[in-house]
Scaffold this motif. Structure first.
Motif, mmCIF file in Angstrom:
data_model
loop_
_atom_site.group_PDB
_atom_site.id
_atom_site.type_symbol
_atom_site.label_atom_id
_atom_site.label_comp_id
_atom_site.label_asym_id
_atom_site.label_seq_id
_atom_site.Cartn_x
_atom_site.Cartn_y
_atom_site.Cartn_z
ATOM 1 N N UNK A 18 -2.340 7.718 -2.184
ATOM 2 C CA UNK A 18 -1.207 7.033 -2.104
ATOM 3 C C UNK A 18 -0.921 5.993 -3.070
ATOM 4 N N UNK A 19 0.082 5.824 -3.875
ATOM 5 C CA UNK A 19 0.448 5.124 -4.935
ATOM 6 C C UNK A 19 -0.098 5.338 -6.074
ATOM 7 N N UNK A 20 -1.032 6.452 -6.202
ATOM 8 C CA UNK A 20 -1.431 7.090 -7.283
ATOM 9 C C UNK A 20 -0.886 8.457 -7.773
ATOM 10 N N UNK A 21 -1.257 9.357 -6.616
ATOM 11 C CA UNK A 21 -0.727 10.832 -6.792
ATOM 12 C C UNK A 21 0.737 10.785 -6.172
ATOM 13 N N UNK A 22 0.962 10.311 -5.393
ATOM 14 C CA UNK A 22 2.543 10.450 -4.593
ATOM 15 C C UNK A 22 2.725 8.873 -4.176
ATOM 16 N N UNK A 23 4.098 8.650 -3.753
ATOM 17 C CA UNK A 23 4.652 7.417 -3.402
ATOM 18 C C UNK A 23 5.085 7.600 -1.813
ATOM 19 N N UNK A 24 4.710 6.493 -1.111
ATOM 20 C CA UNK A 24 5.130 6.648 0.321
ATOM 21 C C UNK A 24 5.890 5.251 0.472
ATOM 22 N N UNK A 25 7.065 5.272 1.322
ATOM 23 C CA UNK A 25 7.937 4.327 1.654
ATOM 24 C C UNK A 25 8.390 4.345 2.989
ATOM 25 N N UNK A 26 8.755 3.176 3.300
ATOM 26 C CA UNK A 26 9.223 3.306 4.974
ATOM 27 C C UNK A 26 10.537 2.317 5.042
ATOM 28 N N UNK A 27 10.779 1.943 6.345
ATOM 29 C CA UNK A 27 11.998 1.127 6.292
ATOM 30 C C UNK A 27 11.776 0.343 7.549
ATOM 31 N N UNK A 28 11.919 -1.195 7.705
ATOM 32 C CA UNK A 28 11.582 -1.982 8.807
ATOM 33 C C UNK A 28 10.740 -3.061 8.382
ATOM 34 N N UNK A 29 9.750 -2.936 7.454
ATOM 35 C CA UNK A 29 8.794 -3.638 7.191
ATOM 36 C C UNK A 29 8.021 -4.323 8.313
ATOM 37 N N UNK A 30 7.469 -3.525 9.077
ATOM 38 C CA UNK A 30 6.461 -3.979 10.361
ATOM 39 C C UNK A 30 5.347 -4.593 9.466
ATOM 40 N N UNK A 31 4.689 -5.641 10.502
ATOM 41 C CA UNK A 31 3.844 -6.355 9.959
ATOM 42 C C UNK A 31 2.364 -5.685 9.621
ATOM 43 N N UNK A 32 2.196 -4.563 10.512
ATOM 44 C CA UNK A 32 1.198 -3.921 10.195
ATOM 45 C C UNK A 32 1.085 -3.102 8.651
ATOM 46 N N UNK A 33 2.227 -2.887 8.130
ATOM 47 C CA UNK A 33 2.133 -2.110 6.841
ATOM 48 C C UNK A 33 1.582 -3.060 5.983
ATOM 49 N N UNK A 34 1.445 -4.493 6.176
ATOM 50 C CA UNK A 34 0.682 -5.214 5.168
ATOM 51 C C UNK A 34 -0.778 -5.252 5.160
ATOM 52 N N UNK A 35 -1.335 -4.345 6.047
ATOM 53 C CA UNK A 35 -2.722 -4.418 6.249
ATOM 54 C C UNK A 35 -3.328 -2.921 5.841
#
Length: 324
Positions: free
Chosen positions: A253-270
């Motif tokens: 993730x971030x090198x071979x492919x991109x991954x994005x979401x929606x809501x910006x839950x706190x857990x995504x920071x970890x």
């Protein structure tokens, strides 16, 4: 437990006089009211809530009808609702499932906050026609008894598409939300319209705004996923499910492919890398929704507000793909 009759006997007045005093009626003098209140306190009088409701036709209870309870999204939303209701005299109950509709039918709540696809448009209009004050968080409906406090999906989603299209993706894998869900429909439209305009292929996968559905979608799309692709999940719970599956794959993730979401839950920071997502204030959304409903209940005036959103770029988006 003392009742109105006991207070009346102690004060040497009629039951109706006690009732007037306790309910703030101008039919009794302030001196009499204070004397009766003092006697009520000395006798540890507790008002009968059921009787009061029958008299005033108000329960001072707000119902939050949600499609789910799980996850930090709902926790933050409910936190905002509770903060707005504090010191207003209104209590909050959280409802889920088809049987919970009885709370409105039987007028056990004074108004309702609705977020979730369990209510059909016809049911909502039927309740509004009966005089139930409603505040919608997931769709726009025109009615004198309906206020709308909606999330601005388009700004954040367009910003997210800007970031994805800059990577020159081979194709976009779109993990959808529940069928008919207002927010899912709006977010999907932005992705599909922007991708079509840019000449990028979109492959769609079934999702339900749950982590489990993200895991299921990722397991399927892995069979056709290629380096340089982007995976766009219409909420973070599904993105986290996809993240878990990809961690055990050959794709980085971030090198071979991109991954994005929606809501910006706190857990995504970890997560490693941190998942890029669209952010907005869930507590503020809850506060504004509760405020709009109280205004509709007390002032009989509907309102319409929008909660702003903003894309937060992060390391889960790969650099530009030069292979296309």
């Amino acid at each position: 437990m003392a009742g109105i009759k006991d207070i009346a006997k102690e004060a040497g007045v009629s039951i109706s006089t006690v009732s007037y005093a306790l309910n703030g009626s101008p039919k009794v003098t302030e001196k009499t009211r204070q004397r009766i209140i003092k006697i009520a306190e000395e006798l540890n009088y507790v008002p009968n809530a059921a009787a009061r409701t029958l008299k005033t036709r108000k329960t001072h209870i707000i119902g939050a009808f949600l499609g789910d309870y799980s996850g930090s999204f709902y926790g933050e939303l409910l936190k905002g609702i509770n903060q707005e209701l504090s010191d207003t005299g209104y209590e909050l109950i959280v409802c889920n499932g088809p049987e919970s509709h009885r709370l409105m039918t039987e007028r056990m709540v004074d108004g309702a906050l609705i977020l979730g696809h369990r209510f059909t448009q016809e049911q909502i209009l039927e309740f509004a026609d009966r005089g139930h004050p409603l505040t919608m968080l997931d769709r726009e409906i025109e009615h004198p008894n309906i206020s709308c406090v909606l999330l601005d999906n388009q700004i954040g989603m367009n910003q997210e598409m800007d970031a994805i299209l800059e990577t020159n993706p081979g194709q976009i894998h779109l993990v959808n939300g529940p069928v008919g869900n207002h927010d899912a429909v709006e977010r999907r439209k932005v992705v599909v319209d922007r991708a079509n305009a840019a000449g990028v292929t979109v492959r769609e996968w079934t999702g339900e705004f749950t982590k489990r559905s993200g895991i299921r979608a990722a397991s399927d799309l892995l069979e056709v996923l290629e380096e340089g692709d982007a995976i766009m999940c219409l909420n973070d719970d599904m993105a986290l499910g996809v993240y878990d599956v990809l961690q055990n794959s050959s794709f980085r993730i971030g090198e071979d492919i991109s991954l994005v979401g929606f809501d910006k839950l706190e857990i995504t920071n970890y997560t490693q890398p941190r998942i890029a997502s669209v952010s907005y204030s869930k507590p503020d959304w809850g506060k504004k929704a509760a405020r709009a409903l109280l205004h509709l209940i007390e002032e009989k005036e509907k309102s319409k507000e929008t909660i702003p959103s903003k894309f937060m770029k992060d390391a889960s988006i790969r650099k530009k793909n030069n292979k296309r």
